[in-house]
Write a protein that holds these residues in place. Structure first.
Motif, short mmCIF file in Angstrom:
data_model
loop_
_atom_site.label_atom_id
_atom_site.label_comp_id
_atom_site.label_asym_id
_atom_site.label_seq_id
_atom_site.Cartn_x
_atom_site.Cartn_y
_atom_site.Cartn_z
N SER A 94 0.82 -1.09 -0.10
CA SER A 94 -0.15 -0.07 0.08
C SER A 94 0.91 1.35 -0.02
O SER A 94 0.59 2.28 -0.58
CB SER A 94 -1.04 0.03 1.05
N ASN A 95 2.02 1.21 0.85
CA ASN A 95 2.91 2.36 0.74
C ASN A 95 3.62 2.68 -0.44
O ASN A 95 4.46 3.53 -0.43
CB ASN A 95 3.76 2.14 2.11
N VAL A 96 3.80 1.58 -1.40
CA VAL A 96 4.56 2.08 -2.66
C VAL A 96 3.70 1.95 -3.95
O VAL A 96 4.08 1.81 -4.95
CB VAL A 96 5.84 0.78 -2.79
N THR A 97 2.23 1.93 -3.54
CA THR A 97 1.33 2.12 -4.72
C THR A 97 0.50 3.19 -4.64
O THR A 97 0.15 3.87 -3.59
CB THR A 97 0.65 0.74 -5.14
N PRO A 98 0.04 3.89 -5.84
CA PRO A 98 -1.12 5.03 -5.90
C PRO A 98 -2.11 4.59 -5.09
O PRO A 98 -2.66 3.67 -5.42
CB PRO A 98 -1.15 5.29 -7.23
N PHE A 99 -2.63 5.56 -4.64
CA PHE A 99 -3.90 5.48 -3.70
C PHE A 99 -3.91 4.26 -2.92
O PHE A 99 -4.97 3.83 -2.53
CB PHE A 99 -5.17 5.30 -4.91
N ALA A 100 -2.92 3.97 -2.51
CA ALA A 100 -2.51 2.61 -1.61
C ALA A 100 -3.15 1.39 -2.05
O ALA A 100 -3.98 0.71 -1.43
CB ALA A 100 -3.07 3.07 -0.31
N SER A 101 -3.37 1.12 -3.28
CA SER A 101 -4.24 0.56 -4.23
C SER A 101 -3.65 -0.80 -4.20
O SER A 101 -4.61 -1.99 -4.23
CB SER A 101 -4.39 0.87 -5.54
N GLY A 102 -2.40 -1.12 -3.83
CA GLY A 102 -1.92 -2.79 -3.90
C GLY A 102 -1.81 -3.54 -2.95
O GLY A 102 -1.63 -4.70 -3.01
N GLY A 103 -2.46 -2.80 -1.69
CA GLY A 103 -2.15 -3.92 -0.47
C GLY A 103 -3.10 -4.77 -0.33
O GLY A 103 -2.67 -5.96 0.03
N GLY A 104 -4.41 -4.30 -0.93
CA GLY A 104 -5.31 -5.33 -0.68
C GLY A 104 -5.41 -6.51 -1.75
O GLY A 104 -5.36 -7.77 -1.42
N PRO A 105 -5.10 -6.25 -3.01
CA PRO A 105 -4.83 -7.40 -3.99
C PRO A 105 -3.72 -8.26 -3.63
O PRO A 105 -3.59 -9.31 -3.64
CB PRO A 105 -4.44 -6.65 -5.37
N ALA A 106 -2.61 -7.49 -3.08
CA ALA A 106 -1.35 -8.46 -2.61
C ALA A 106 -1.89 -9.44 -1.39
O ALA A 106 -1.35 -10.54 -1.40
CB ALA A 106 -0.33 -7.61 -2.13
N GLN A 107 -2.57 -9.12 -0.40
CA GLN A 107 -2.97 -9.85 0.61
C GLN A 107 -3.93 -10.83 0.11
O GLN A 107 -3.99 -12.20 0.66
CB GLN A 107 -3.67 -8.77 1.66
N ILE A 108 -4.82 -10.58 -0.69
CA ILE A 108 -5.67 -11.54 -1.33
C ILE A 108 -4.83 -12.73 -2.16
O ILE A 108 -5.24 -13.90 -1.87
CB ILE A 108 -6.70 -11.07 -2.39
N PHE A 109 -3.85 -12.24 -3.02
CA PHE A 109 -2.95 -13.36 -3.70
C PHE A 109 -2.22 -13.94 -2.67
O PHE A 109 -2.26 -15.23 -2.85
CB PHE A 109 -2.19 -12.44 -4.37
N LEU A 110 -1.91 -13.56 -1.69
CA LEU A 110 -1.16 -14.20 -0.60
C LEU A 110 -2.00 -15.26 0.16
O LEU A 110 -1.45 -16.49 0.26
CB LEU A 110 -0.34 -13.11 0.26
N LEU A 111 -3.15 -15.08 0.36
CA LEU A 111 -3.97 -15.79 1.04
C LEU A 111 -4.54 -17.10 0.24
O LEU A 111 -4.66 -18.06 0.73
CB LEU A 111 -5.25 -15.14 1.68
N HIS A 112 -4.61 -16.58 -1.14
CA HIS A 112 -4.87 -17.53 -2.01
C HIS A 112 -3.70 -18.60 -2.44
O HIS A 112 -3.88 -19.79 -2.49
CB HIS A 112 -5.55 -17.01 -3.57
N LYS A 113 -2.57 -18.16 -2.57
CA LYS A 113 -1.51 -18.89 -3.20
C LYS A 113 -0.78 -19.68 -2.07
O LYS A 113 -0.50 -20.93 -2.27
CB LYS A 113 -0.60 -18.10 -3.77
N ARG A 114 -0.64 -18.84 -0.89
CA ARG A 114 0.37 -19.62 0.14
C ARG A 114 -0.68 -20.43 1.23
O ARG A 114 -0.31 -21.50 1.74
CB ARG A 114 0.93 -18.57 0.95
N ASP A 115 -1.93 -19.74 1.39
CA ASP A 115 -2.64 -20.54 2.34
C ASP A 115 -3.78 -21.37 1.70
O ASP A 115 -4.79 -21.72 2.40
CB ASP A 115 -3.37 -19.14 3.40
N ARG A 116 -3.98 -21.46 0.47
CA ARG A 116 -4.83 -22.30 -0.32
C ARG A 116 -6.23 -21.80 0.01
O ARG A 116 -7.26 -22.73 0.26
CB ARG A 116 -4.66 -23.78 0.09
N ILE A 117 -6.48 -20.49 0.19
CA ILE A 117 -8.00 -20.25 0.45
C ILE A 117 -8.59 -19.76 -1.07
O ILE A 117 -7.80 -19.11 -1.59
CB ILE A 117 -7.83 -19.05 1.44
N SER A 118 -9.67 -20.01 -1.18
CA SER A 118 -10.33 -19.48 -2.57
C SER A 118 -10.14 -18.08 -2.82
O SER A 118 -10.22 -17.41 -1.98
CB SER A 118 -11.77 -19.95 -2.57
#
Length: 347
Positions: A94-118
């Motif tokens: 969030s701190n390195v993307t405009p409008f703090a827009s990247g934080g949420g998608p990064a967390q979703i991706f991590l939950l999905h790929k690393r923790d196998r959550i849909s």
């Protein structure tokens, strides 16, 4: 994280964020330092700074706990340590993307790929957190404007610009809350966009049509998960909401604690009020992590009740605890994830 958040994008965003932030802080020091500032630095109470660091660590733990609570509520499970890592990674991006827009998608991706959550459930977890933040600021900000208007002084920011920023933030917040509560309306908006003549040629491509259908499926899964959560997991949502209150309560305590360390009055109530307004607006600033605007806006709001010789110093210590520490730890976590991904791809 390859293919989802580009390394080069993160690198450029980090560089821009740091440069703008450092320039803003340098400007503040240049224009606010006086003969008393050096004395304040030499006589700073280290115990209050240690307390501010402890509060910061507690704040991160509460942020991770909120992720864990919502994850448990959707029928999945992660450790508190993993949840804190996801929280810090999201804060970093969030701190390195405009409008703090990247934080949420990064967390979703991590939950999905690393923790196998849909993807649908991962989206629900992160959007629920986002919605709780919107509700917190959407409720508290109007109350503060109505009952504590005398404490709100934009400092060297023109009052008209400040009021416009608040109104724009309020409008965007209301729209986002509506789409979160009625996610199927997003589908309706996309359907209307498909009727625009300029966009119709894109629909000829199978890839585009597949992405739209996939998007519709995820919206449906998100809607179902959110409905189940609000109907059957109310207590989990209440605990998550309580974590949101505690998180921001801790966050807004950092600046007054720093002031105590500098030998100044803490102004707890006024600090809470101006920071609430400030963070209501900050997510809609286009610079990465709100850099530049964050430092100058914070200093401007606090300049109305903090001695001018301390404003720059306060901003530096505050920004270090709330921004640079997150960049450091979040960056380390990201590098470890990328290293593991590289090893996994070679294997």
């Amino acid at each position: 994280m390859k293919g989802y958040i580009n390394k080069e994008t993160i690198k450029k965003g980090l560089e821009l964020s740091l440069v703008v932030s450092i320039l803003a802080l340098g400007g503040l020091i240049l224009f606010t330092i006086d003969k008393h500032t050096i004395g304040k630095v030499l006589s700073i109470n280290i115990y209050y700074l240690i307390l501010a660091v402890v509060i910061t660590l507690l704040m991160w733990t509460v942020g991770g706990l909120r992720i864990k609570l919502v994850t448990d509520a959707v029928g999945e499970s992660i450790s508190l340590l993993e949840a804190v890592k996801i929280f810090l990674l999201g804060a970093f991006v969030s701190n390195v993307t405009p409008f703090a827009s990247g934080g949420g998608p990064a967390q979703i991706f991590l939950l999905h790929k690393r923790d196998r959550i849909s993807v649908g459930k991962s989206t629900t977890i992160i959007v629920v957190q986002f919605a709780l933040r919107l509700l917190f600021f959407g409720v508290t900000t109007p109350i503060l404007f109505l009952f504590f208007k005398e404490f709100i002084n934009p400092g060297f920011i023109p009052t008209q610009i400040f009021n416009i920023a608040v109104l724009v933030a309020a409008g965007i917040t209301l729209i986002m809350i509506y789409f979160i509560w009625q996610p199927k309306q997003v589908k309706s908006v996309v359907d209307k966009l498909r009727d625009i003549p300029l966009l119709k040629p894109l629909l000829k491509y199978q890839r585009v049509r597949s992405l739209i259908e996939k998007f519709y499926q995820e919206v449906e899964e998100f809607h179902d998960s959110l409905w189940q959560l609000t109907k059957y997991k109310k207590y989990s949502l209440i605990w998550a909401a309580l974590c949101t209150l505690i998180y921001w309560g801790l966050f807004f305590t950092i600046a007054p604690i720093i002031l105590l360390g500098l030998g100044a009055k803490p102004f707890f109530l006024r600090s809470f009020i101006v920071q609430t307004i400030f963070y209501f607006i900050l997510p809609y600033i286009p610079t990465p992590g709100g850099s530049g605007v964050a430092e100058l806006g914070f200093a401007s709001l606090f300049s109305s009740f903090v001695p001018s010789g301390l404003v720059g110093l306060l901003s530096i210590v505050w920004r270090f605890l709330t921004f640079y520490l997150v960049l450091g730890l979040g960056g380390i976590i990201l590098l470890k994830i990328l290293a593991k991904s590289a090893v996994g791809s070679r294997g």
